[in-house]
Design an enzyme around this catalytic site. Sequence first.
Site, short mmCIF file in Angstrom:
data_model
loop_
_atom_site.label_atom_id
_atom_site.label_comp_id
_atom_site.label_asym_id
_atom_site.label_seq_id
_atom_site.Cartn_x
_atom_site.Cartn_y
_atom_site.Cartn_z
N GLY A 9 -16.25 -6.87 12.63
CA GLY A 9 -16.72 -5.52 12.31
C GLY A 9 -16.57 -5.17 10.84
N ASN A 10 -15.48 -5.65 10.20
CA ASN A 10 -15.21 -5.28 8.79
C ASN A 10 -16.27 -5.81 7.82
OD1 ASN A 10 -14.21 -8.00 9.09
ND2 ASN A 10 -13.07 -7.71 7.20
N LYS A 128 -15.38 -2.78 29.38
CA LYS A 128 -15.63 -2.53 27.97
C LYS A 128 -16.16 -1.11 27.75
CE LYS A 128 -16.41 -4.09 23.72
NZ LYS A 128 -15.32 -4.28 22.81
N LYS A 213 -18.64 -11.10 20.98
CA LYS A 213 -19.36 -11.79 19.92
C LYS A 213 -18.70 -13.11 19.50
CE LYS A 213 -17.12 -11.26 15.71
NZ LYS A 213 -15.89 -10.71 16.13
N LYS A 275 -11.08 -14.68 19.92
CA LYS A 275 -11.33 -15.57 18.77
C LYS A 275 -10.68 -16.93 19.02
CE LYS A 275 -11.18 -11.65 15.62
NZ LYS A 275 -12.57 -11.25 15.85
P1 ADP Z 1 -13.26 -8.27 14.59
O1 ADP Z 1 -14.10 -7.06 14.36
O2 ADP Z 1 -13.18 -9.16 13.40
O3 ADP Z 1 -13.57 -8.99 15.87
P2 ADP Z 1 -10.75 -7.39 15.86
O4 ADP Z 1 -10.10 -6.09 15.57
O5 ADP Z 1 -11.41 -7.59 17.19
O6 ADP Z 1 -11.76 -7.67 14.66
O7 ADP Z 1 -9.68 -8.58 15.69
C1 ADP Z 1 -8.93 -8.72 14.48
C2 ADP Z 1 -7.57 -8.04 14.64
O8 ADP Z 1 -6.75 -8.78 15.57
C3 ADP Z 1 -6.70 -8.01 13.41
O9 ADP Z 1 -7.01 -6.90 12.60
C4 ADP Z 1 -5.27 -7.93 13.97
O10 ADP Z 1 -4.78 -6.61 13.89
C5 ADP Z 1 -5.42 -8.28 15.45
N1 ADP Z 1 -4.49 -9.28 16.00
C6 ADP Z 1 -4.04 -9.25 17.28
N2 ADP Z 1 -3.25 -10.28 17.54
C7 ADP Z 1 -3.18 -11.02 16.39
C8 ADP Z 1 -2.53 -12.23 16.03
N3 ADP Z 1 -1.78 -12.90 16.91
N4 ADP Z 1 -2.67 -12.70 14.77
C9 ADP Z 1 -3.45 -12.03 13.88
N5 ADP Z 1 -4.09 -10.88 14.16
C10 ADP Z 1 -3.98 -10.37 15.41
MG MG Z 2 -13.32 -8.19 17.88
#
Ligand code: ADP
Ligand code: MG
Length: 313
Positions: A9-10, A128, A213, A275
Amino acid sequence: MRVLVALGGNAILQRGQQGLASEQRANVQKTVEQIVRMIKAGHEVIVTHGNGPQVGAILIQNEMGRAAVPAMPMDVCGAESQGLIGYMFCESFSNTLAREGVTGRDPVCLVTRVEVDPEDPAFAHPTKPVGPFSTEEAAKKRIEETGETWISDAGRGWRRVVPSPDPMAIVEKDVINDLLEKGFTLIASGGGGIPVIKRPDGQYEGVEAVIDKDLAGELLAASVKADLLMILTDVPRVAVHYGTPQQQWLERLTLAEMESLEKEGHFKAGSMGPKVKAILRFVRSGGERGVIASLDEALEALEGGAGTQVCRN
Ligand code: ADP
Ligand code: MG
């Protein structure tokens, strides 16, 4: 190298921003500059991206405009968001590639459908949240009239929830491979793709659901036989004991090492969980390497010097 880049998203909207077109354009421009560094280094890049805030805004517009113009179903809203975001990427890529003197890599954005299984257990358990918040009264009326699932979200009102089924196949797979063969820079499967099912008579039909995604990005990577799956987000690496005093960033792991950390439950569902799952699927099914990294270290991560790198062994 053929690289599938899945953008978080960023890459399009930063936390705390309003969602103005100008904000999104500026973020997309910065993202594209990172990707063009990869293209200039000789790599073939395929881009996919999230669409949470954008499809959220489209759903609100549809809901609020209901009295004046007919509201569109979710699959159509998803397609709109692919067009909106894909257009911004195409504009930035055209301009940036031209400025950098790169030819033969013209961008193209593809409205992409992803097939899901109508028997996927996710359909029985919508999880969701999507679209605007509503009052209890209005939500209950909608449940009655449409059969939609709405839940009360502690203190913030009622919200619709939809299923998040596992992606099975990309409908446009052959078109995608043709476009890549011709050298185009492809933006595809935005927002996890538009979820469709194949009916018993063989016809496709869009469904009210959303696909993760990161998992859809993995399917796209496998469908184009990418050498590398890169998931770019807003943290520099994956951590164990994330957000605690014991937190430790992970640099380089084997598939087996990452699998056992996943089993220990270090990666949160809804953020880092999908991820890691996507990276594991990719490497397990024959991919060379998967990387989770921060967007501003994209090229470094591609070259192995940043992010969390997961290799087969
Ligand atoms: P995106 O839009 O990139 O999918 P998300 O918010 O879904 O972003 O996922 C990224 C976030 O996951 C990070 O900002 C972090 O706060 C969080 N996060 C949760 N668990 C972990 C972890 N084990 N290591 C790193 N980040 C983590
Ligand atoms: Mg995400």
